[in-house]
Design an enzyme around this catalytic site. Structure first.
Site, PDB file in Angstrom:
ATOM      1  N   HIS A  57      -5.735  70.686 -12.624  1.00 24.85           N
ATOM      2  CA  HIS A  57      -5.385  69.269 -12.737  1.00 24.85           C
ATOM      3  C   HIS A  57      -4.872  68.787 -11.384  1.00 24.85           C
ATOM      4  CE1 HIS A  57      -4.705  69.044 -17.372  1.00 24.85           C
ATOM      5  NE2 HIS A  57      -5.702  69.877 -17.069  1.00 24.85           N
ATOM      6  N   GLU A  59      -2.274  67.108 -10.504  1.00 21.03           N
ATOM      7  CA  GLU A  59      -0.839  67.337 -10.255  1.00 21.03           C
ATOM      8  C   GLU A  59      -0.562  68.781  -9.855  1.00 21.03           C
ATOM      9  OE1 GLU A  59      -0.936  64.685 -14.035  1.00 21.03           O
ATOM     10  OE2 GLU A  59      -2.258  66.098 -13.018  1.00 21.03           O
ATOM     11  N   CYS A  87       0.077  65.401 -18.364  1.00 15.67           N
ATOM     12  CA  CYS A  87      -0.001  66.097 -19.647  1.00 15.67           C
ATOM     13  C   CYS A  87       1.193  67.055 -19.754  1.00 15.67           C
ATOM     14  CB  CYS A  87      -1.315  66.875 -19.732  1.00 15.67           C
ATOM     15  SG  CYS A  87      -1.415  68.271 -18.580  1.00 15.67           S
ATOM     16  N   CYS A  90       1.315  69.604 -16.798  1.00 16.45           N
ATOM     17  CA  CYS A  90       1.683  69.007 -15.516  1.00 16.45           C
ATOM     18  C   CYS A  90       3.114  68.479 -15.521  1.00 16.45           C
ATOM     19  CB  CYS A  90       0.685  67.922 -15.151  1.00 16.45           C
ATOM     20  SG  CYS A  90      -0.974  68.607 -14.866  1.00 16.45           S
TER      21      CYS A  90
END
Length: 156
Positions: A57, A59, A87, A90
């Site tokens: 992801h 992040e 999410c 993260c």
């Protein structure tokens, strides 16, 4: 939005990262980490499709890059700026990395963990709770995602 102007430029940098993610078919989400002086020390974009990695992801990649730049995992005083609400994974990484602040653009009603479905970063049971700034360039962030999904949805 009063007081949000200071986050516009970093969010535009995150949006640039998000746009670059589409070249590999990844969902356009981008992130940057700023040091306490406002210098970008980490960048990331979704690379789940590109790397066949469910943890790639934006992040996570930006936090990893920032930690490498700093030479340590503690990102105290830093700010994570991301185009979409993080999410659970993260949001947890933001807490564990000890960032001072999480700034995001668009809310994620389906998987958001910074206020939408969950509020991981402000859970009083945790030993670190970053400040949260929401809605920065939200329309641009939302539009980028909507445009992507409009062209990538399977049609019946």
């Amino acid at each position: 939005m009063v007081g949000y102007d200071e986050w516009d430029d970093p969010m535009r940098t995150a949006l640039d990262e998000a746009r670059a993610a589409t070249a590999t078919g990844d969902v356009p989400i981008g992130a940057v980490v700023l040091d306490p002086d406002g210098t970008v020390i980490g960048r990331g974009r979704n690379e789940r499709e590109a790397d066949a990695d469910p943890t790639a992801h934006a992040e996570i990649l930006a936090l990893r890059a920032a930690a490498r730049t700093r030479g340590e995992w503690r990102l105290e005083g830093c700010t994570l700026v991301v185009t979409l609400e993080p999410c659970t994974m993260c949001a947890g990484a933001a807490v564990l990395s000890r960032v001072r602040r999480v700034v995001f653009g668009a809310y994620d009603d389906k998987a958001g963990a910074v206020g939408s479905l969950w509020d991981v970063v402000r859970d009083r049971r945790l030993n670190h709770r970053p400040e949260v700034v929401t809605g920065v360039l939200a329309e641009e962030c939302t539009s980028l995602l909507q445009d992507f999904f409009a062209t990538h949805r399977v049609r019946d």
